[in-house]
Design an enzyme around this catalytic site. Structure first.
Site, PDB file in Angstrom:
ATOM      1  N   LEU A 256       0.834  -1.198   0.000  1.00  0.00           N
ATOM      2  CA  LEU A 256       0.000   0.000   0.000  1.00  0.00           C
ATOM      3  C   LEU A 256       0.869   1.249   0.000  1.00  0.00           C
ATOM      4  CD1 LEU A 256      -2.770   1.346   0.118  1.00  0.00           C
ATOM      5  CD2 LEU A 256      -2.652   1.205   2.618  1.00  0.00           C
ATOM      6  N   TYR A 257       1.978   1.206   0.726  1.00  0.00           N
ATOM      7  CA  TYR A 257       2.905   2.342   0.723  1.00  0.00           C
ATOM      8  C   TYR A 257       3.332   2.663  -0.706  1.00  0.00           C
ATOM      9  CZ  TYR A 257       7.318   4.869   1.146  1.00  0.00           C
ATOM     10  OH  TYR A 257       8.333   5.787   1.002  1.00  0.00           O
ATOM     11  N   ALA A 258       3.730   1.629  -1.454  1.00  0.00           N
ATOM     12  CA  ALA A 258       4.150   1.823  -2.834  1.00  0.00           C
ATOM     13  C   ALA A 258       3.004   2.375  -3.673  1.00  0.00           C
ATOM     14  CB  ALA A 258       4.649   0.504  -3.424  1.00  0.00           C
ATOM     15  N   THR A 260       0.532   4.272  -2.691  1.00  0.00           N
ATOM     16  CA  THR A 260       0.291   5.696  -2.402  1.00  0.00           C
ATOM     17  C   THR A 260       1.358   6.571  -3.043  1.00  0.00           C
ATOM     18  OG1 THR A 260       1.496   5.621  -0.278  1.00  0.00           O
ATOM     19  CG2 THR A 260      -0.885   5.184  -0.218  1.00  0.00           C
ATOM     20  N   LYS A 261       2.587   6.072  -3.123  1.00  0.00           N
ATOM     21  CA  LYS A 261       3.639   6.848  -3.780  1.00  0.00           C
ATOM     22  C   LYS A 261       3.434   6.895  -5.296  1.00  0.00           C
ATOM     23  CE  LYS A 261       6.160   8.425  -0.440  1.00  0.00           C
ATOM     24  NZ  LYS A 261       6.291   9.880  -0.238  1.00  0.00           N
TER      25      LYS A 261
END
Length: 455
Positions: A256-258, A260-261
Site C-alpha cells: 500500500l505504501y508503494a 500511495t507513492k
C-alpha cells in the site's frame, strides 16, 4: 431702599450639587468600565472553552496512530495550540527562517523537516545560504524525541519548524501568505512498507490527501513555487528488470505504501498538466545514515546486536539473499539539492496554467545492491559483537527481494553521483548512534563524530 437678596448661599449649594453630580458620574463610569471588562473577559473564556472542546490541538495523540494526521478545520485551533500561528512573533520567526542569506538564494518550505531526510536537507540548504522554513507534525510513528532532537539541532542553525499538519489547509495558506516561497521540498510522508498492514488509513491521509492539500495551496500561490517531492523506489514493485530505470513499468505495486507513492506521481502529473506546477519526484533507494529512522533494518539491527537480542534476516521464498541498494544520506541530500537547483519555475498564476511546466522523476540510489547478510556482517565488525542471526523466509508483507538503481538520468541532469559505500556509511552511522545514545561499548571508532557534523 431695600438691600439686594443674598445669593451666595444659593450659588454655593448649586456648586455643591454640581460637584456631587460629577462624582456620581465618575463612579458610574468606573463601574460601567469594570462591568464591560469583566463581560469581555467572560466572553473570551467562553470562546477559549468552546474551541478547546471542539478543536483539539494539532499535537494531540489518542490511542494508536490514527490521530497523528488530525486535520484542523479552523484556523483558531492553530492559534491556540502548537504552532502558535498568526502572532507577530510567530510571523517574525517564519520570515527570518525563510529569508535567504545569499544572492539569488532560494526560499524553501521543507515538509517533514524534523524527519531523517528532511532535517539533513534543511541543514544543507541553510548552510549554503538559502532560506528554509520547516513544517512537521511530530507524529509518533517512531520516537518523537528523536524528531525533537533534530528540531533542536536545526534551531541552533536558525531553522524554524512550524508544528503543524499537511492537512491543515488554513495553516498552509497562512504560511504561503507570509512567505513567497520559491521552492517546496516535500518530504513529509507516512513511511514504512510493513506498517501499512496495521494502519492503512494513515498512508492515505498523509501520502495522498496531504500531498493534494499541499498542491492545492501551491497552485493558488503567487508566485507558484517549484516543487521537489519524495516518491520511492517502492513504486517499481514487482518489476524484475535490473537495474531499475525510470522507463520501467511502475503499475505493479507490492505494498500500500508503494501504491500511495505511485498515486502521488499520477497526482503530480495532473497538477502539472492542469495548473502549470513544476514538479520533480525523487525515488529514494533505502536511505541510511546518522539521525536515521529507528524503523529501518540497519538501525534496529544495531540496537538489537548491542543488546544481545536475536535479529531476523530475510531470504526469498526460493532461499536467495535479500539485497538492497543502500544509499547514504549525504548522497541523497546532494541529489535533493541538485533537483532543487535545476527545477524550473512553475508557469501558472491565479490557479491557471499559462504554459507548459517541467515534470520530472529521478532515481536516487547507490547503484550497488548489497545483501542484507553483508550489512549484518559489517555491523558485527563495527560493533565488535557477534549477531544472533535468525534467517527466515521473507513474509508476504509488501517487501520486495531486490532493489538496484539506475541513476544515469539524475547524473545527466544535475550531476548526481553517489560516492559513499556501505562500509563507510555504516561506520559514520555507528559513531553517531553510540554518541547520541551514550553507549559505552566495544565499538570500533577513531573518535566519535559530533552529531552536528552528521546532520
Amino acid at each position: 431702599m431695600a438691600s439686594p437678596p443674598d445669593t451666595s448661599k444659593t450659588i454655593k449649594l448649586e456648586r455643591y450639587n454640581s460637584y456631587l453630580r460629577r462624582v456620581n458620574s465618575t463612579k458610574l463610569l468606573n463601574a460601567s468600565s469594570k462591568l464591560l471588562f469583566r463581560a469581555t473577559l467572560l466572553i473570551a473564556l467562553v470562546l477559549i472553552l468552546f474551541f478547546t472542546l471542539n478543536y483539539p490541538p494539532l499535537s494531540d495523540h489518542t490511542h494508536g496512530h490514527t490521530s497523528r494526521f488530525h486535520t484542523s478545520n479552523n484556523f483558531l485551533s492553530s492559534a491556540f495550540y502548537g504552532s502558535g500561528v498568526g502572532g507577530a512573533a510567530w510571523e517574525k520567526q517564519v520570515r527570518h527562517s525563510s529569508t535567504p542569506r545569499r544572492p539569488s538564494g532560494m526560499s524553501v518550505l521543507v515538509t517533514g523537516a524534523a524527519g531523517f531526510v528532511g532535517s539533513h536537507c534543511s541543514l544543507a540548504l541553510k548552510k549554503r545560504g538559502d532560506g528554509v522554513l520547516g513544517l512537521d507534525n511530530f507524529n509518533d510513528y517512531y520516537d518523537p524525541s528523536l524528531k525533537r532532537a533534530r528540531q533542536a539541532l536545526l534551531a541552533r542553525h536558525q531553522v524554524f519548524i512550524v508544528d503543524g499538519d499537511l492537512n491543515d489547509a488554513p495553516l498552509l495558506s497562512k504560511l504561503f501568505d507570509v512567505v513567497p516561497f520559491t521552492h517546496v521540498l516535500h518530504l513529509a510522508a507516512q513511511a514504512g512498507v510493513r506498517y501499512a498492514m496495521q494502519n492503512p488509513q494513515s498512508y492515505v491521509r498523509s501520502n495522498i490527501a496531504g500531498f493534494v492539500s499541499l498542491l492545492e495551496v501551491a497552485k493558488a500561490a503567487n508566485p507558484q513555487p517549484a516543487i521537489v517531492w519524495a516518491s520511492s523506489s517502492s513504486v517499481y514493485g514487482l518489476n524484475t528488470q535490473n537495474p531499475f530505470s525510470e522507463l520501467h513499468r511502475t503499475d505493479q505495486p507490492a505494498s500500500l505504501y508503494a501504491a500511495t507513492k505511485k498515486a502521488g506521481e499520477e497526482i503530480a502529473h495532473t497538477y502539472n498538466h492542469i495548473y502549470g506546477l513544476s514538479l520533480t519526484g525523487l525515488r529514494f533507494f533505502t536511505v541510511y545514515g546518522p539521525w536515521g529512522r529507528p524503523d529501518m533494518a540497519y538501525f534496529f539491527f544495531t540496537k538489537d546486536i548491542l543488546r544481545g537480542k536475536p535479529i531476523e534476516v530475510y531470504q526469498t521464498q526460493d532461499e536467495k539473499e535479500v539485497a538492497r541498494d543502500f544509499t547514504y544520506i549525504d548522497d541523497v541530500v546532494k541529489g535533493c539539492l541538485g533537483a532543487l537547483d535545476t527545477a524550473e519555475k512553475s508557469t501558472g498564476s491565479g490557479g491557471k496554467k499559462r504554459g507548459p511546466a517541467q515534470l520530472r522523476v529521478y532515481n536516487l540510489g547507490n547503484t550497488s545492491p548489497v545483501p542484507v547478510g553483508r550489512l549484518v556482517s559489517i555491523l558485527e565488525s563495527l560493533l565488535s559483537v557477534k549477531a544472533k542471526r535468525h534467517v527466515i523466509k521473507m513474509p508476504r508483507n509488501g517487501d520486495v527481494p531486490y532493489t538496484h538503481a539506475n541513476v544515469s538520468l539524475a547524473f545527466r541532469d544535475f550531476g548526481y553521483k553517489p560516492t559513499t559505500d556501505l562500509s563507510t556509511g555504516l561506520r559514520k552511522f555507528v559513531k553517531w548512534y553510540v554518541s547520541y545514545y551514550g553507549i559505552q561499548s566495544r565499538v570500533k571508532k577513531d573518535s566519535p563524530e559530533h552529531p552536528e557534523e552528521s546532520a
